[in-house]
Write a protein that holds these residues in place. Structure first.
Motif, short mmCIF file in Angstrom:
data_model
loop_
_atom_site.label_atom_id
_atom_site.label_comp_id
_atom_site.label_asym_id
_atom_site.label_seq_id
_atom_site.Cartn_x
_atom_site.Cartn_y
_atom_site.Cartn_z
N ASP A 156 0.83 -1.21 0.00
CA ASP A 156 0.00 0.00 0.00
C ASP A 156 0.86 1.26 0.00
OD1 ASP A 156 -2.26 -1.58 0.04
OD2 ASP A 156 -2.44 -1.56 2.22
N ARG A 157 2.00 1.20 0.67
CA ARG A 157 2.91 2.36 0.69
C ARG A 157 3.42 2.66 -0.71
NH1 ARG A 157 6.68 4.28 4.49
NH2 ARG A 157 6.28 2.51 5.84
N VAL A 158 3.86 1.63 -1.44
CA VAL A 158 4.41 1.83 -2.77
C VAL A 158 3.33 2.33 -3.74
CG1 VAL A 158 5.56 0.68 -4.71
CG2 VAL A 158 6.17 0.09 -2.38
N LEU A 159 2.09 1.88 -3.55
CA LEU A 159 1.00 2.32 -4.42
C LEU A 159 0.57 3.74 -4.12
CD1 LEU A 159 -1.24 -0.89 -4.50
CD2 LEU A 159 0.35 -0.08 -6.24
N GLY A 160 1.11 4.36 -3.09
CA GLY A 160 0.76 5.73 -2.77
C GLY A 160 -0.41 5.85 -1.81
N GLY A 161 -0.73 4.77 -1.10
CA GLY A 161 -1.84 4.81 -0.14
C GLY A 161 -2.97 3.88 -0.48
N GLY A 162 -2.76 2.96 -1.42
CA GLY A 162 -3.81 2.01 -1.77
C GLY A 162 -4.02 1.95 -3.27
N LEU A 163 -4.87 1.03 -3.69
CA LEU A 163 -5.15 0.79 -5.11
C LEU A 163 -6.32 1.65 -5.54
CD1 LEU A 163 -4.27 -1.00 -7.52
CD2 LEU A 163 -6.06 -2.60 -6.83
N VAL A 164 -6.16 2.36 -6.67
CA VAL A 164 -7.19 3.24 -7.20
C VAL A 164 -8.03 2.47 -8.21
CG1 VAL A 164 -7.63 5.37 -8.47
CG2 VAL A 164 -5.75 5.26 -6.84
N PRO A 165 -9.37 2.49 -8.10
CA PRO A 165 -10.21 1.79 -9.09
C PRO A 165 -10.00 2.36 -10.49
CG PRO A 165 -11.48 2.39 -7.13
CD PRO A 165 -10.16 3.07 -7.01
N GLY A 166 -9.97 1.47 -11.47
CA GLY A 166 -9.79 1.89 -12.84
C GLY A 166 -8.37 2.20 -13.23
N SER A 167 -7.41 1.93 -12.35
CA SER A 167 -6.01 2.21 -12.66
C SER A 167 -5.36 0.99 -13.30
CB SER A 167 -5.25 2.60 -11.39
OG SER A 167 -5.29 1.56 -10.44
N ALA A 168 -4.28 1.24 -14.03
CA ALA A 168 -3.51 0.17 -14.68
C ALA A 168 -2.10 0.20 -14.13
CB ALA A 168 -3.51 0.35 -16.19
N LEU A 169 -1.61 -0.96 -13.67
CA LEU A 169 -0.29 -1.07 -13.07
C LEU A 169 0.54 -2.07 -13.84
CD1 LEU A 169 -2.50 -0.58 -10.62
CD2 LEU A 169 -0.53 -0.93 -9.17
N LEU A 170 1.84 -1.81 -13.89
CA LEU A 170 2.79 -2.70 -14.54
C LEU A 170 3.87 -3.06 -13.54
CD1 LEU A 170 3.78 -4.09 -17.15
CD2 LEU A 170 5.01 -1.99 -17.70
N VAL A 171 4.05 -4.36 -13.30
CA VAL A 171 5.03 -4.86 -12.34
C VAL A 171 6.08 -5.66 -13.10
CG1 VAL A 171 5.41 -6.24 -10.27
CG2 VAL A 171 3.27 -4.97 -10.54
N GLY A 172 7.35 -5.26 -12.99
CA GLY A 172 8.43 -5.95 -13.67
C GLY A 172 9.47 -6.46 -12.69
N GLY A 173 10.25 -7.43 -13.14
CA GLY A 173 11.29 -7.99 -12.31
C GLY A 173 11.98 -9.14 -13.01
N ASP A 174 13.14 -9.53 -12.48
CA ASP A 174 13.90 -10.63 -13.07
C ASP A 174 13.14 -11.95 -12.94
OD1 ASP A 174 15.99 -8.93 -13.69
OD2 ASP A 174 16.96 -9.22 -11.74
N PRO A 175 13.41 -12.90 -13.82
CA PRO A 175 12.77 -14.21 -13.69
C PRO A 175 13.13 -14.88 -12.37
CG PRO A 175 13.76 -13.96 -15.87
CD PRO A 175 14.22 -12.80 -15.05
#
Length: 454
Positions: free
Chosen positions: A78-97
């Motif tokens: 929740d901290r990284v999202l800025g205080g929670g998930l916003v409805p209708g938002s699009a997020l992209l999560v990347g990282g090594d395999p």
């Protein structure tokens, strides 16, 4: 060049005519038809003479409340999202395999579902049975979320449109394919088309869509860069496989601060949140030894204390080695040059190894003084004061420049028992909280005061 096509429009009703006339055939008004240039005269056919609809405009001042947010219960997420998930938002999560992206997203989807939200997890890389096995191992089998295994974009959008969940996780965007694009899954065309359709669906239906993406060998999310511009939030899941710590970093966030981090620890039961990362990164510090310096840094809005470790040894090679882990190698080379040019301390013929403990990556210039302190401590075989933290930027002239949020850095250090801080003389600090501040003007003064040499 083709002659630009003109159009005739009625100023009363807006009807378009091929040629001028005294009376509009649409509304019957007289002398209301005027000649207008086309919307575009650029290369190609342009937009032509057809008119679009007028877009309603609004002022900057508004009384609309901020968008509502949904908390997952995972404080670090929740901290990284800025205080929670916003409805209708699009997020992209990347990282090594193999870094733990699927584990994190499965735990996040289960956490959102347990708060009352409807969550759907689509897996394109694993079968449903494999995801269920992971859920049982993580203790998530009783979470009221739903699971699907599909890579057809049309089927996924049809399912989401029928179910209308609150949260949808797509793992991963590189496995999806659209039947309207003649390209293999994972290609640039397929990734762009899938991302566009999913982001558009999220905006129209108010569904929060989380996309999982692979990264290249350079650490960037694979696929076109336009995908990062489409989404509202881009998160990177970082960490070394040899360390149990994982860092979720926000590099773009339209609904909160970017640069925020969340710290997790990989355990046998999944990813566990780390409430106090400073204590974790400093937990293995024992007796004071040469080459160790504690840096008081800022990651986003969170102060984090990390240990910078240095080792300086005689080199048997014609070109001494410079090995840097967790720091900017170019910045380290600059600091070595300043130490030699401004302080007369050479590192020629010496191998230099630098590391940030715990697998943390430090990029801010405020770490310059801690890097210089660790290098000098290792070279002189003299430990730094164990109760001291360091921060400050080093200029090419050797002067120490102040950095932002000095008070927050000092508060975090005092919380962990540090009683002394070595910082630039121009730093603005209103309340020290009982800490002893050793203000230094330049690098030469730092060498003389801390190591007893001019």
């Amino acid at each position: 060049m083709a002659k630009p096509v003109t159009a005739f429009t009625c100023t009363a009703c807006g009807a378009a005519h091929k040629k001028w006339a005294g009376r509009c055939e649409a509304c019957g008004a007289w002398n209301t038809i005027v000649e207008e240039a086309p919307l575009s005269q650029g290369p190609g056919r342009g937009l032509g003479a057809a008119k679009g609809r007028a877009v309603p405009l609004s002022a900057l001042s508004t009384t609309e409340p901020p968008p509502p947010r949904s908390l997952s219960g995972m404080v670090e997420l929740d901290r990284v999202l800025g205080g929670g998930l916003v409805p209708g938002s699009a997020l992209l999560v990347g990282g090594d395999p193999g870094i733990g992206k699927s584990t994190l997203m499965l735990q996040a989807a289960a956490a959102f579902s347990r708060t009352g939200l409807q969550a759907i997890y689509f897996s394109g890389e694993e079968a449903s049975a494999q995801v269920r096995m992971r859920a049982q191992r993580l203790g998530l089998a009783d979470a009221p979320m739903r699971l699907g295994a599909e890579t057809n974009l049309r089927d996924i959008l049809t399912t989401l449109d029928a179910e209308r969940p609150d949260v949808a996780v797509i793992d991963s965007i590189q496995t999806l394919w659209s039947d309207t694009v003649e390209a293999a899954p994972g290609s640039v065309a397929q990734v762009r088309a899938a991302a566009h359709e999913l982001v558009t669906f999220a905006k129209k239906r108010g569904v929060a869509v989380i996309l999982v993406g692979h990264v290249t060998k350079d650490g960037q999310i694979a696929g076109p860069r336009v995908v990062e511009h489409m989404v509202d939030c881009v998160l990177y899941f970082e960490g070394e496989r040899g360390h149990q710590f994982r860092i979720l970093r926000s590099v773009k966030n339209r609904f909160g601060p970017s640069g925020e981090i969340g710290v997790f620890e990989m355990t046998g039961a999944g990813l566990a949140e780390v409430a106090n990362p400073s204590a974790l990164f400093l937990s293995e510090r024992g007796q004071p030894i040469a080459g160790s310096a504690v840096f008081a840094g800022i990651e986003g809005t969170r102060p984090v204390l990390t240990e910078v470790q240095a080792l300086v040894a005689p080199s048997t090679l014609s070109s001494p080695r410079r090995t840097v882990v967790g720091l900017d190698s170019g910045r380290v080379s600059t600091i070595l040059a300043v130490l030699e040019a401004r302080c007369g301390i050479p590192f020629a013929g010496l191998d230099v190894f630098l590391n940030v403990a715990g697998g943390m990556k430090v990029a801010e210039p405020a770490a310059d003084l801690a890097i210089a302190g660790a290098l000098l401590s290792a070279r002189e075989d003299t430990p730094l004061p164990p109760e001291a933290v360091l921060f400050g930027e080093i200029s090419l002239s050797g002067a120490l420049r102040p950095v932002a949020q000095a008070e927050n850095r000092l508060k975090e250090a005092q919380k962990l028992g540090f009683s002394q801080a070595i910082l630039p003389d121009a730093s603005r600090v209103e309340g020290t909280g009982g800490m002893t501040l050793r203000r230094i003007t330049d690098l030469t003064g730092f060498v003389g005061e801390v190591f007893g040499a001019g």
